[in-house]
Design an enzyme around this catalytic site. Sequence first.
Site, PDB file in Angstrom:
ATOM      1  N   GLU A 103       0.829  -1.217   0.000  1.00  0.00           N
ATOM      2  CA  GLU A 103       0.000   0.000   0.000  1.00  0.00           C
ATOM      3  C   GLU A 103       0.867   1.272   0.000  1.00  0.00           C
ATOM      4  O   GLU A 103       0.401   2.346  -0.354  1.00  0.00           O
ATOM      5  CB  GLU A 103      -0.941   0.011   1.214  1.00  0.00           C
ATOM      6  CG  GLU A 103      -1.987  -1.098   1.146  1.00  0.00           C
ATOM      7  CD  GLU A 103      -2.955  -1.079   2.327  1.00  0.00           C
ATOM      8  OE1 GLU A 103      -4.151  -0.849   2.090  1.00  0.00           O
ATOM      9  OE2 GLU A 103      -2.491  -1.265   3.482  1.00  0.00           O
ATOM     10  N   LYS A 153     -12.407   3.553   2.080  1.00  0.00           N
ATOM     11  CA  LYS A 153     -11.316   2.840   1.394  1.00  0.00           C
ATOM     12  C   LYS A 153     -11.937   1.585   0.782  1.00  0.00           C
ATOM     13  O   LYS A 153     -11.861   0.485   1.352  1.00  0.00           O
ATOM     14  CB  LYS A 153     -10.239   2.499   2.434  1.00  0.00           C
ATOM     15  CG  LYS A 153      -8.941   2.006   1.865  1.00  0.00           C
ATOM     16  CD  LYS A 153      -7.942   1.817   3.016  1.00  0.00           C
ATOM     17  CE  LYS A 153      -6.635   1.234   2.521  1.00  0.00           C
ATOM     18  NZ  LYS A 153      -5.700   0.970   3.634  1.00  0.00           N
TER      19      LYS A 153
END
Length: 486
Positions: free
Chosen positions: A21, A98
Site C-alpha cells: 500500500e 477505502k
Amino acid sequence: MDQIRLTGIRAAGKHGVLDFEHERAQTFVVDATLSLDLAPAGRSDALDDTVDYGAIAKGIVAIIEGEHADLIERLAARIADMILQYPAVQRAEVTVHKPNAPIVVPFDDVSVTVERFRETGRAESADTHHAIIAMGGNQGDVLSTLRDAVRCIDGLDSTQVTGISPLYRTDAWGMPTGTPDFRNAVVSVNTKLTAPELLAGLQRIEASHGRVRTDHWTSRTLDLDIIDFDGIVSDDPDLTLPHPRAWQRAFVLGPWLALDPDAELVGAHAGSVAQLLFESSDREHINELAEDWMVADDAAASPVTGSCHEEPASLQTGSGQHRIESLARSRRAVISMDSPSTDAERRFRKAIVSIDGIPGNQVEGISPLYHVSQLDGKPDNMAAVMQISTRMGAAELITVLGSIETSVGGSLDLDLVDMEGVVSDEPNCQVPWPTARNHAAVLAPWLDMDPDARLGGDPVSFLLAMAPDTSQVGLLTDNWIIGDTL
Ligand SMILES: Nc1ncnc2c1ncn2[C@@H]1O[C@H](COP(=O)(O)OP(=O)(O)OP(=O)(O)O)[C@@H](O)[C@H]1O
Ligand SMILES: Nc1nc2c(c(=O)[nH]1)N=C(CO)CN2
C-alpha cells in the site's frame, strides 16, 4: 448550524499499513460536511462570505495524493484540520472510505468518520484575573460617559466586562455642599492584564473622557478605580488593593452588592459587602436609577420607582468555577426545547414540569409545538420554547437544564436562549444563545408565544424573517399541553 456538504470526492493515494500500500496507489473516497453560518452569504451572494467548496475539494485531493499515512483515521484527521483552517468553519465532519482495502472477505466498503470543532471558548486559564471596577462622574453628560467607559473597558486588551451593576445617583461624598450629584456604577471584568496594566488602561480611558487629575477631590467627568483584583491585598500607593476607601463608600458598595449579592471585601476592612454597606454613613444617600442603563435610550432620565427593575446578572467566576448566583428578584428567561424523539412531546412536558418545580421558578408561557425538517438525513425534530421567571442566575440555570436533559433521558436539548439583563460570552454560559439568532426552530415558536419578543435588541420577527431555515419549520399544534398533566 448551516452546512456545506461534499460527497464522493475521489482520488488515488498510497495509504495503508501493508507494504504494497506504500507503493501502489488505490482509491480513497471522502465525504465532508462543513458547519458554518451561511446567513451572511445568503444575504450578500458573495463568495467571500462563505467557504469556496471548490478549494476544499482540491485540498482534500491534495491530502489523498500527498504524504503517506498508515491509517485512514490519520487521513481523515488531516482533512478535518485542513478544513478548520478556514476561519468561518465551526465544525468539520470527514468520512474517508477505502473501498478497495485489503480485506480478505467480501465487503462493500470500510470507512472512518471524524468530527472536529473549532476551539471557540476562551478557556479561562490561570492567567485570567477577576477585577471589580468602580465608575463615577458628576460633570458633563455623565450617562453617556459611563456607557462609553464600559465599552472602552471591554475593549481593553484581553478584557471582558462580565457584569454591570445598576446605575446609581449618589450625593457627592466628602465634597463641599453644593457639589453636583454623582452617577456611580460598578463593573466586573475578566482580564489577562496585570493589575498595573489594567490601572494604566483605566487611566487612559479617564483621560480620553476629559478627566483632569488634581491633588484634591473635585468634580470630575470620569473616575475609574480598581476596587478588587483577584482578592489581592497590597499597600503600594500607586495601586492599593483593595481600594483603600471602598469599605466606607456606599456609592461603591451599593452597586457592587447589586451586581453580586455575595460580594466580599478582603484586606484590613474585610467583610461582606452587604454588611459594610449597612454600616456605611452614606447608605441613605445613594439611589438606584436604572438597571438597564447600558441599553435603554432614556435610561436614568427619570428615577425608576416601584417598577420591575432587577439586578443584572453577575457572571463572575470564583476559583475558576461558576459561582451559583442567587438573586433576590426574578428575571425572565426563555428556554428552547428540541428533540428528534417520537416521544418529544412527553419529554418536553416532563422538562416543563421539572423546571417549574424548582423553587423560585414560574412558567409564564409555552409556545405551540413545531416540526423541524432536517435536510441531512437525520430524523426530524420537534421544537418548542417556554418562558419562565426565575431567581436563578444564568450559569446556574444552564447547569440545571443539563441535569434535566439527563434525567428526562437522551434526545432532549434544552438551551437558555435569553435572559433578561444578562449578556455573557463565557464558553459555558453564552447568553443570549448565539445560534438562536438564525434558527427558525427557536425563533418561530418564540414569536408565536410572544409577538413582541426581542433578542439582543432585535425584534425576533425581524430575525425570523432573515433566518435561513424558515422553510424547514412548521407549526404542528397549538394546544399540545392541554389534555395532559403538567
Ligand atoms: N485601587 C486603585 N484604583 C485606582 N487608583 C489607585 C488605586 N490605588 C492607588 N491608586 C492611585 O491613586 C492615584 C489617584 O487616583 P485618583 O485620581 O483616581 O483618585 P481620586 O479618584 O481623586 O480619589 P479616590 O481614589 O479616593 O477615589 C492614582 O494615581 C493611582 O495610582
Ligand atoms: N457620590 C460620590 N462621591 C464621591 C465620589 C463618587 O464617585 N461618588 N468620588 C470621590 C473621589 O473619587 C469622592 N466622592
